[in-house]
Write an enzyme that holds these catalytic residues in place. Sequence first.
Site, mmCIF file in Angstrom:
data_model
loop_
_atom_site.group_PDB
_atom_site.id
_atom_site.type_symbol
_atom_site.label_atom_id
_atom_site.label_comp_id
_atom_site.label_asym_id
_atom_site.label_seq_id
_atom_site.Cartn_x
_atom_site.Cartn_y
_atom_site.Cartn_z
ATOM 1 N N ASP A 98 -15.020 58.536 -16.104
ATOM 2 C CA ASP A 98 -16.302 57.836 -16.063
ATOM 3 C C ASP A 98 -16.629 57.388 -14.643
ATOM 4 O O ASP A 98 -15.758 56.889 -13.915
ATOM 5 C CB ASP A 98 -16.233 56.620 -16.996
ATOM 6 C CG ASP A 98 -17.595 56.050 -17.318
ATOM 7 O OD1 ASP A 98 -18.579 56.819 -17.330
ATOM 8 O OD2 ASP A 98 -17.681 54.831 -17.586
ATOM 9 N N ASP A 155 -21.428 60.430 -11.109
ATOM 10 C CA ASP A 155 -22.476 59.426 -10.959
ATOM 11 C C ASP A 155 -23.096 59.538 -9.572
ATOM 12 O O ASP A 155 -22.574 59.014 -8.589
ATOM 13 C CB ASP A 155 -21.889 58.030 -11.164
ATOM 14 C CG ASP A 155 -22.937 56.932 -11.058
ATOM 15 O OD1 ASP A 155 -24.120 57.246 -10.811
ATOM 16 O OD2 ASP A 155 -22.563 55.745 -11.216
ATOM 17 N N HIS A 172 -25.098 47.408 -17.205
ATOM 18 C CA HIS A 172 -23.643 47.334 -17.284
ATOM 19 C C HIS A 172 -23.156 45.876 -17.322
ATOM 20 O O HIS A 172 -23.783 44.976 -16.749
ATOM 21 C CB HIS A 172 -23.003 47.974 -16.045
ATOM 22 C CG HIS A 172 -23.096 49.465 -15.992
ATOM 23 N ND1 HIS A 172 -23.963 50.135 -15.157
ATOM 24 C CD2 HIS A 172 -22.407 50.424 -16.660
ATOM 25 C CE1 HIS A 172 -23.797 51.438 -15.298
ATOM 26 N NE2 HIS A 172 -22.869 51.645 -16.203
ATOM 27 N N HIS A 228 -25.274 53.763 -21.023
ATOM 28 C CA HIS A 228 -24.230 52.943 -20.416
ATOM 29 C C HIS A 228 -24.614 51.479 -20.628
ATOM 30 O O HIS A 228 -25.777 51.151 -20.796
ATOM 31 C CB HIS A 228 -24.121 53.242 -18.926
ATOM 32 C CG HIS A 228 -23.455 54.545 -18.625
ATOM 33 N ND1 HIS A 228 -22.406 54.664 -17.746
ATOM 34 C CD2 HIS A 228 -23.680 55.798 -19.087
ATOM 35 C CE1 HIS A 228 -22.015 55.924 -17.675
ATOM 36 N NE2 HIS A 228 -22.789 56.637 -18.484
ATOM 37 N N GLY A 229 -23.622 50.604 -20.621
ATOM 38 C CA GLY A 229 -23.915 49.197 -20.876
ATOM 39 C C GLY A 229 -24.249 48.943 -22.328
ATOM 40 O O GLY A 229 -25.055 48.067 -22.656
ATOM 41 N N GLY A 230 -23.604 49.692 -23.231
ATOM 42 C CA GLY A 230 -23.897 49.556 -24.656
ATOM 43 C C GLY A 230 -23.549 48.206 -25.239
ATOM 44 O O GLY A 230 -24.087 47.817 -26.278
ATOM 45 N N ASN A 235 -21.796 53.847 -24.453
ATOM 46 C CA ASN A 235 -20.604 53.370 -23.771
ATOM 47 C C ASN A 235 -20.391 51.899 -24.100
ATOM 48 O O ASN A 235 -21.300 51.081 -23.911
ATOM 49 C CB ASN A 235 -20.739 53.545 -22.260
ATOM 50 C CG ASN A 235 -20.596 54.987 -21.818
ATOM 51 O OD1 ASN A 235 -20.540 55.898 -22.644
ATOM 52 N ND2 ASN A 235 -20.527 55.189 -20.519
ATOM 53 N N THR A 257 -17.381 45.989 -22.188
ATOM 54 C CA THR A 257 -17.264 44.534 -22.138
ATOM 55 C C THR A 257 -17.027 43.925 -23.514
ATOM 56 O O THR A 257 -16.200 43.016 -23.673
ATOM 57 C CB THR A 257 -18.538 43.939 -21.507
ATOM 58 O OG1 THR A 257 -18.728 44.513 -20.213
ATOM 59 C CG2 THR A 257 -18.434 42.434 -21.384
#
Length: 275
Positions: free
Chosen positions: A82, A104, A174, A202-204, A225, A228
């Site tokens: 990732d 990325d 994120h 991203h930052g799901g 994704n 956290t």
Amino acid sequence: MTLATLGEVLQPALAGGYAVAGLVTLGWEDMRAFVTAAEAEACPVILQAGPSCRRHTPLPVLGRMLTHLAAAASVPVVVHLDHATTEDECRAAIDCGFSSVMFDGSRLPLAENIAATARVARLAAAAGLSCEGEIGFVGYAGGEVSAGTDPEEAARFAAETGIDAMAISVGNVHLQRQACGGLDEARLRAIEAATPVPLVIHGGSGVARPLRRRLARESAICKFNIGTELRQVFGRALRDALARDPGEFDRVAILREVEPPLVAATREILRDLKP
């Protein structure tokens, strides 16, 4: 062996109206818990080694750990690099047994992002593997600000890179510690209309569970994704284990108590995304 590529799990998700979780790993305990949860839910899972994980553990060691788990799993397991920012890092991950890489280039100008991502996509394809790219910029809570994905640029990016999955910026961020507001669904629908490539959020962790459930079934988002949210579960479980027995010093015994709550929380996340 159930090691799978990103394309092998995301194309069925796109066709079947569901999504697959990309779970951010940091060590053996969470890796194992995530596979245990996926087996219990009988669904595929994507184990992701991000930059912080790679700073803590060398890439060759991560490759051995993750592919070992995949080899013994009863469900498809994608071993995914990732947020790599260099072609060399992607090549090293492929050499270490990873089945998927995410390049990325979101901080680069559009043309440079396309060119660099296309090189990595060709590298992955030549090895029979998958590549994810990012267009737009997904920011960070308390840090860099997001730049929303332009649908026309997304169409060009997908067509010219040959990627298997495309991370987009539609209000997701994120490292959010709690679910925040909704996503920009008008932008999402415009991106869907512009390209057939499976989409990635991203930052799901910052997307509320009901919204994740709905978008998994009603949109081209095929990968959420989650990092956290599960790191918070791990931290709470670890503190609880230490509080129950302050005299315990054996980290194996302590970490053994962390896995059951982590498996339970992961199963809930996976269940939300299943068909």
